[in-house]
Structures are given as C-alpha cells and as structure tokens.
Design an enzyme around this catalytic site. Structure first.
Site, PDB file in Angstrom:
ATOM      1  N   HIS A 464      39.063  66.921 -51.648  1.00 14.41           N
ATOM      2  CA  HIS A 464      40.149  66.098 -52.192  1.00 14.41           C
ATOM      3  C   HIS A 464      40.809  65.275 -51.087  1.00 14.41           C
ATOM      4  O   HIS A 464      40.942  64.043 -51.202  1.00 14.41           O
ATOM      5  CB  HIS A 464      41.173  67.005 -52.870  1.00 14.41           C
ATOM      6  N   GLU A 465      41.224  65.935 -50.022  1.00  7.25           N
ATOM      7  CA  GLU A 465      41.902  65.227 -48.948  1.00  7.25           C
ATOM      8  C   GLU A 465      40.967  64.245 -48.250  1.00  7.25           C
ATOM      9  O   GLU A 465      41.394  63.182 -47.798  1.00  7.25           O
ATOM     10  CB  GLU A 465      42.507  66.216 -47.946  1.00  7.25           C
ATOM     11  N   HIS A 468      41.011  60.965 -50.006  1.00  5.92           N
ATOM     12  CA  HIS A 468      42.107  60.115 -49.528  1.00  5.92           C
ATOM     13  C   HIS A 468      41.722  59.439 -48.212  1.00  5.92           C
ATOM     14  O   HIS A 468      42.014  58.257 -47.986  1.00  5.92           O
ATOM     15  CB  HIS A 468      43.367  60.950 -49.302  1.00  5.92           C
ATOM     16  N   HIS A 471      39.591  56.455 -48.665  1.00  6.15           N
ATOM     17  CA  HIS A 471      40.383  55.323 -49.150  1.00  6.15           C
ATOM     18  C   HIS A 471      40.997  54.570 -47.974  1.00  6.15           C
ATOM     19  O   HIS A 471      41.122  53.335 -48.005  1.00  6.15           O
ATOM     20  CB  HIS A 471      41.473  55.852 -50.090  1.00  6.15           C
TER      21      HIS A 471
END
Length: 675
Positions: A464-465, A468, A471
C-alpha cells in the site's frame, strides 16, 4: 556555527546530509528561511509591474523554496524519529507556520494580482498545466479567506493558528501514551503464543530496557497478541490500553483537544460561508458533498454489518465452548476469528509468517514495479535519519527517477501507523528535480541475526505505502503544487490500494514468498488456501472502518458536538454497531482526523478510492492479466504521472473510460451476497 541545512548539499542525489544535521540546526535554518520567504512574497505583492503569470504565479510558486527544502527534512523525520527537541520545535513552529500561510493568503495586494489574472485568464494563452495552477492558486486563496476583511479575517487567522497548535498537541499526546505503556509478561504468560509473537515481545522488552518480554501498543505487536493469546484477562488488559490511547487522563488526554478542534473547524467553515466543515472540505473532493459520502458508506454498511453479525454468532459459540460465559467482547474477536480461520480454512498465521520475510516482500514490490513500469532499484549508500532506514536509487532505462527510502521497524521515537512522505517532491519548474520518497512503517524488529517476518496484513501495508511512493516517483509535471500525490483526498488512495492487488497475484507469491529458514517457496496448497481466504473476516474489517468514517462525517456536520465522546456513542447506537466490534480509530486516538485536517471529514476516502481500485484492477484482468503492458502504460500516463494536473474524475475516466459503481467494491470484499 556552520549549519548544514543552509548549505548546498553535496550528497548522493542531493539527499539531506543527515550525518551532519543536529537538532540545534533546525530552528535557525527555519527562522532564516521564513524571513527569506516573507521577503520574496512581499516583493511579488508590492511589485509596480502589471501582474503576469510569470511575475505573480510562477514567482509565488518559487518563493519559499528554501523554506520548503528545510521543512521537507524536518517534517519528513519528525514523526519517524522524534526527540524532545524536535517535539518542542514542532509545538513552536505549528502556529508560526499557520500565521505565515495566513499572512500570504490575507495579503490583499497579492490576491488582487491573482484575481486580475483570473479575470483575464482566457487571454493569457496558458497551457493546460499553467491554467490548472492558476485555478488552484486562486481557489486556495479564496478557501483560505482571502476575500474576508477586518475582524473576520483576523479571527480566521487566529482559528487556524490555534488549530495548528492543537493538532501538534494531539499527535504528541498520542505518541506519549503509546510509548508510555507496556505490559510485562512472565514465561508462563507466553504459553500458547506462536514463536514469532514471543520473539517480537522479547525484542520489544529488550528495546524498552525491561527484564523480560513485553507487549507494547505498537500495532505490529498488540494485534498478533490479541489474535493468539489464550489468556482472556491478558487480552482484555492489552485491548483496553490500546483503545484508551489519548484517553488515559492527565496531561496527554486528547478528549478536550478533540472538542476544541471540532468547534474551531465549525467556526472556520462559518467564517468562510459554508454550512458545515464537511461541506467546506468536500467541495474540492470527488465526492463533492456529504450526502454522497453517507450514501456510499451506508450502501456498504448494511451488508457488512449483516455479515459481521453472522460471524459474531459463530465466534460466540466458540467462546462458550471454551467454558466462558457472557457475550463475545471486543478483546475476544481477533482470538476466536483466528481460531475459526484455522478450523474452516486450514490457515494458520504462524505457519504462514515464515514465508513473508520483509526483505523478500520489498523485493516483490520492486519486481512488480519493474514489470509494470520498467523501474529498477539499486541499494544506495547514504547517511539517513536512522540506522534502520535504507535507501535505493530508482532508475528507468538509465534515467534517474528518484530516491526511495524505507524505514520499516517500530521504535519508541516513531508515531504509530504507516505513511508515505517526501524529503523533496518532483518538479520541472526551474530545472528537473526528482523526488526523495520515504515509506515509514511499524513492523516488529526481529532479534539480531534473524529475519524480519510480516503478517499478511503487514505485507499488504508495505505494498500500500509503496503504491503511494510510485505516485511520487512516476510524477512528470512541471509545477510542484500538482506533483505526485497532490490530488483530491478521495483520489490519493487509488494508487496505494490498487497496488495491494499485486501482492495477491499467484506468480508474485510463488516467486517471493520463500521460507525464512529453508528458502523453499510457499507450498502451492498453502498459497491457494491463503489466496482463497482473501475475503475472510471482511464483515469485521468493514464495520470497524465504516464506523470511524461515519463518526468523522457526523463530527463535521452543521453543529460541532460539545462532547465528542457522547456524540461518538450516539452515532454508533444509531447505526447499530455490533457490540463486539470497536471503531478502528476512536476519537482520542483518531490521528487521521485530529492530528491535522488532511483526513478530517475525509476518512471515507479510503472506501471512495476502493470503488476505483477494484475497477482499475479489473481493467488489467480484462486485458489479459495483471502485467498487461498497455493497461500499465495508461495507468501511468493518466494517473501516476499526471498528479493533480486535472480533476480526479477526468484523470480516472481517461484511464478506464468511465467511473465505476459500488458493485466492484462489494464483490472484492465478498459482500455481494450479503447486500
């Protein structure tokens, strides 16, 4: 005194020189940078030249670059490696930085120049990015109160300064409670715990200077303790301490702070002409209005609650079969749910965990990024903010794309949770600048000489991290205010939640889930059982999340609650919260909402993004597989590299063709048959 924070950094890729930075350097460097930023903004506002895009918007964007550079370092490590000096400086800085922002947004001459450009925008010949930046700049000024005058403007400035103080206090109180509590265990109390929990408790005890193993309030330790501890009294003690963070009384109690924050947010919204803080906040988000958020949450709440109540009946029967009386309690759920998972799905986390080595899961995240986007990761020898942190240079076809830093282990100086931040972001304005991206997690640190092992949920958190981080690293825009994750709050979780799906791709599990001792790949049977149980306990997980999201929305309605704890209880009663499940984040430790206003009236955004992430991964499946090159290219071009260069719905529609409905989310959570 030489201050490395004010120098040009002759370090690998311009990383902060952490081996030379001391706490005493931050205050003077920030003071000097603040003074420089004020002067730069003043020159723009007082210029006798007619406003142009370059002498106003471009100049304003570049004003304060030195301040951004220093604050990027300070805030990048403040939560990951706190010290008394840093906490004191944070308390001092919060209102000062709020005042600085208010002074900029309240500068009538400066806003006049921006407004003049806005009125003439069609004649300026701006490109798409520049037009977007002008729109966002004007909007940020208006929403910050630039059109207010006199007492209203002064009051808004005071409100924002006080909110900054309170958010810092909330965070520091929570950290104090988390590091101030521990439960010592004797050898008899370790009975029944799997070895990985015992090892984590011993390591935590050693780190805390205790004589033996301890349970702390680190999620990576307390959750598996609640899952596996057969002693109901010990589970209760651990659970009650965990949910009491921020509400233990004394100087670190957050309940009064939460009430004041909510009152001030309501006043802020009123000063700006909004009926509620939720309306103010959602104006710039994809959801648009509170009613749309409640509609989504309730459409998922009903089937999730129904599933949770069915599960509660089964778990209560197991409790009673153990000779216990009375109802199932919140400190019982994880223990009996773990036992039920072993019984019904033949899946034991103790059996699973040796295959989820931290280093191998990092390799898996890197491998997926390489297959999808061509990224390569090479270990980087550089001074970092803590000895546990690691760095990699990120490249693609020989081009430097950025630096990725991973700080994975829990420690007393680190606040709880997991997050992605940057020491510096991507931009092309004034020259190419590639990002320094940091993932911070709180996994249990293993004993010396042994590998770090993750739970399946922790492996998902790592992915999940890292979503980020992608991105940020794949961002390709000119203007820093629209780079990377500078997007609508209910869009920012799309890349992170989407990336979690690749952890469940069988070929990824087959390659990287290898046993810590033997090196053997996870047996196919175990892998199949693991992936088949993907929607197990989603009733519980969805209920605890949505309860927090609904309370958040109710807190930010037209009237701020005088007693947030009472209003929290009322909301939970109104929605029929199952008694054996607690909110994921109760008010006194709801840092998403009270540490700052980033997720205030916005905690729903994880679910809003999940509607899209389920649909987005389906695009890969429809195209023939999880590594379809053309789908990955569209995802990068229209989402990951685009930042906030357009409205979130427009970006997603360019990638997918249309916006999705809630059905993909219900299907992904296994709740369609409960709807």
């Amino acid at each position: 005194m030489t201050n490395p924070l004010t120098e040009t950094w002759d370090t690998p890729f311009g990383l902060p020189p952490f081996d030379r930075i001391e706490d005493a350097h931050f205050g003077p460097a920030i003071d000097a940078a603040l003074e420089q930023a004020r002067a730069e903004v003043g020159r723009i506002a007082e210029s006798a030249e007619a406003p142009t895009f370059d002498n106003t918007i471009r100049a304003l964007t570049q004003a304060g670059e030195e301040l951004d550079r220093v604050l990027g370092v300070f805030f990048g490590i403040a939560g990951a490696e706190s010290t008394e000096a840093r906490e004191a400086l944070m308390r001092e800085l919060s209102p000062r930085l709020a005042d600085h922002a208010s002074d900029i947004h309240g500068n009538r001459a400066l806003f006049g120049r921006i407004e003049a450009l806005w009125q003439e925008r069609d004649a300026l010949g701006l490109g798409p990015e520049e037009a977007r930046v002008l729109y966002l700049t004007r909007r940020s000024f208006v929403r910050a109160g630039a059109e207010l005058e006199g007492p209203s403007a002064e009051r808004l400035k005071a409100v924002k300064a006080r909110l900054a103080e309170l958010g810092t206090a909330f965070t520091q109180n929570l950290l104090a409670d988390e590091r101030g509590w521990r439960m010592e265990l004797d050898e008899a109390e370790l009975k029944g715990l799997p070895e990985f929990v015992v090892s984590a408790a011993r390591a935590a005890g050693e780190a805390a200077g205790a004589e033996g193993p301890v349970v702390t309030l680190s999620r990576s330790l307390v959750v598996p303790f609640l899952q596996f501890c057969p002693d109901r009294d010990l589970r209760r003690r651990a659970w009650e301490a965990w949910v009491s963070r921020g509400a233990m009384g004394g100087e670190t109690d957050n309940r009064g702070i939460a009430a004041e924050i909510l009152a001030l947010r309501a006043e802020r919204a009123d000063l700006l002409g909004y009926d509620s803080f939720a309306e103010f906040k959602l104006e710039t988000e994809m959801a648009g209005r509170p009613e749309a958020v409640r509609d989504l949450l309730m459409r998922v709440w009903e089937p999730a609650r129904a599933r949770a109540l069915e599960d509660e009946v089964r778990l209560t029967a197991m409790l009673h079969a153990d000779g216990q009386t009375g109802p199932l309690e919140p400190w019982d759920w994880r223990y009996y749910s773990e036992r039920r998972r072993r019984q019904e799905h033949d899946l034991d986390e103790a059996e699973l965990k040796p295959y989820l080595q931290l280093d191998r899961m990092i390799e898996a995240a890197f491998s997926v990024a390489h297959r999808l986007f061509g990224l390569e990761f090479a270990p980087l020898d550089a001074a970092l903010h803590h000895p546990d942190a690691r760095a990699w240079e990120v490249t693609r076809d020989g081009r430097h794309m950025g630096v990725f830093v991973g700080d994975y282990f829990a420690r007393g100086s680190k606040r709880s949770g997991a997050w992605c931040t940057v020491f510096r972001g991507q931009r092309k304005l004034g020259g190419e600048v590639r990002p320094h991206v940091v993932n911070v997690c709180n996994f249990s640190k293993p004993a010396a000489g042994t590998p770090a092992l993750l739970s399946w949920d922790e492996a998902r958190t790592l992915f999940h991290e890292f979503g980020h981080a992608l991105h940020q690293m794949l961002s390709e825009v000119t203007w820093p205010q629209i780079a990377g994750t500078s997007v609508a709050r209910d869009f920012v979780e799309l890349p992170s939640q989407l990336y979690e799906h690749w952890l469940e791709v069988p070929e990824v599990v087959a390659e990287f889930a290898t046993h810590a001792e033997t090196g053997a790949p996870m047996p196919e049977d175990l892998r199949d059982r693991l992936l088949a149980v993907g929607t197990y306990d989603t009733g519980f997980e969805t209920v605890e999340y949505i309860a927090s999201a609904l309370v958040d929305m109710e807190f930010h309605g037209p009237e701020a609650p005088a007693d947030p704890m009472q209003r929290q209880a009322e909301v939970l009663q109104e929605i029929g919260m199952p008694r054996a499940i607690a909110m994921r984040h109760a008010t006194p430790h709801f840092a998403h909402v009270f540490a700052g206003d980033g997720y205030a009236a916005g905690y729903y955004s994880y679910m809003w993004s999940e509607v899209m992430d389920a649909d987005a991964f389906a695009a890969f499946e429809e195209a023939g597989g999880p590594f379809d090159a053309e789908t990955a290219r569209r995802l990068e071009v229209h989402v990951l590299s685009a930042g906030g260069s357009d409205e979130a719905a427009a970006l997603y529609t360019r990638f997918r063709g249309s916006m999705p409905g809630v059905e993909a989310l219900l299907k992904g959570r296994g709740l369609l048959d409960a709807a």
